[in-house]
Design an enzyme around this catalytic site. Structure first.
Site, PDB file in Angstrom:
ATOM      1  N   HIS A 231       5.922  -3.985  15.144  1.00 46.58           N
ATOM      2  CA  HIS A 231       6.700  -5.259  14.884  1.00 46.58           C
ATOM      3  C   HIS A 231       7.971  -5.106  15.263  1.00 46.58           C
ATOM      4  O   HIS A 231       8.705  -5.971  15.577  1.00 46.58           O
ATOM      5  CB  HIS A 231       6.210  -5.652  13.512  1.00 46.58           C
ATOM      6  CG  HIS A 231       4.987  -6.064  13.244  1.00 46.58           C
ATOM      7  ND1 HIS A 231       4.335  -7.123  13.771  1.00 46.58           N
ATOM      8  CD2 HIS A 231       3.929  -5.585  12.309  1.00 46.58           C
ATOM      9  CE1 HIS A 231       3.111  -7.316  13.375  1.00 46.58           C
ATOM     10  NE2 HIS A 231       2.791  -6.150  12.464  1.00 46.58           N
TER      11      HIS A 231
ATOM     12  N   HIS B 208       2.483   0.800  12.896  1.00 45.34           N
ATOM     13  CA  HIS B 208       2.369  -0.210  12.905  1.00 45.34           C
ATOM     14  C   HIS B 208       3.442  -1.376  12.649  1.00 45.34           C
ATOM     15  O   HIS B 208       3.788  -2.237  13.643  1.00 45.34           O
ATOM     16  CB  HIS B 208       1.017  -0.732  12.186  1.00 45.34           C
ATOM     17  CG  HIS B 208       0.720  -2.324  12.154  1.00 45.34           C
ATOM     18  ND1 HIS B 208      -0.380  -2.674  12.743  1.00 45.34           N
ATOM     19  CD2 HIS B 208       1.252  -3.337  11.531  1.00 45.34           C
ATOM     20  CE1 HIS B 208      -0.660  -3.984  12.673  1.00 45.34           C
ATOM     21  NE2 HIS B 208       0.515  -4.492  11.859  1.00 45.34           N
ATOM     22  N   GLU B 209       3.974  -1.078  11.697  1.00 54.21           N
ATOM     23  CA  GLU B 209       5.163  -1.731  11.371  1.00 54.21           C
ATOM     24  C   GLU B 209       6.351  -1.636  12.174  1.00 54.21           C
ATOM     25  O   GLU B 209       7.165  -2.733  12.516  1.00 54.21           O
ATOM     26  CB  GLU B 209       5.776  -1.272   9.974  1.00 54.21           C
ATOM     27  CG  GLU B 209       4.636  -1.752   8.895  1.00 54.21           C
ATOM     28  CD  GLU B 209       4.091  -3.082   9.049  1.00 54.21           C
ATOM     29  OE1 GLU B 209       4.646  -4.169   9.385  1.00 54.21           O
ATOM     30  OE2 GLU B 209       2.792  -3.419   8.622  1.00 54.21           O
TER      31      GLU B 209
END
Length: 152
Positions: free
Chosen positions: A74, A70-71
């Site tokens: 980003h 998920h990170e």
């Protein structure tokens, strides 16, 4: 699982980046022991990923890898100059493409802290809260119905 070393963490993040995004992770990653309510965060101006070590201890390894992916969504979208915020279409598409979770599961240790429960009188949705909610001021976030305390 015990806390991994900084070198092991960097290798894991780079390995996940190469296998899911076909791009290396060349910036900083670290554990942040002060994170409480989130599994991790990406800091764009520092190009740094911070991860909550409690998720590695309390939940399984796959959940922790999901937080890293998920990170990394980003991170890679920010590097490419695309929309990297949660509300952006590019971000949601990359999450779906890589099989990354949109939100992380709550920690088992945090679930025990629930002291109050409120139920919507219209739709029946139950809210779990640590602090008291003013039912005269706040309404249901789903249907705008009135809330009633069901557990003191």
């Amino acid at each position: 699982m015990s806390i991994m070393t900084q070198a092991e963490l960097e290798e894991l993040v780079n390995q996940l980046s190469l296998s899911f995004f076909n791009k290396p992770f060349v910036d900083d990653v670290a554990f942040n022991f002060r994170l409480r309510t989130t599994g991790g965060r990406y800091i764009p101006n520092q190009r740094k990923i911070e991860l909550n070590p409690k998720y590695l201890d309390e939940l399984d390894y796959d959940e922790f890898c999901g937080i890293i992916k998920h990170e990394l969504c980003h991170y890679h979208l920010h590097i490419e100059g695309k929309g990297y915020n949660h509300r952006d279409k590019d971000f949601r598409e990359l999450l779906r493409k890589t099989g990354s979770p949109r939100f992380c599961s709550p920690l088992p240790s945090m679930e025990k802290q629930v002291k109050y429960q409120y139920k919507c009188l219209d739709c029946g949705h139950v809210y779990h809260r640590v602090r008291i909610v003013n039912t005269q001021k706040y309404r249901c976030g789903k249907c705008r119905g009135k809330l009633k305390k069901i557990k003191p």
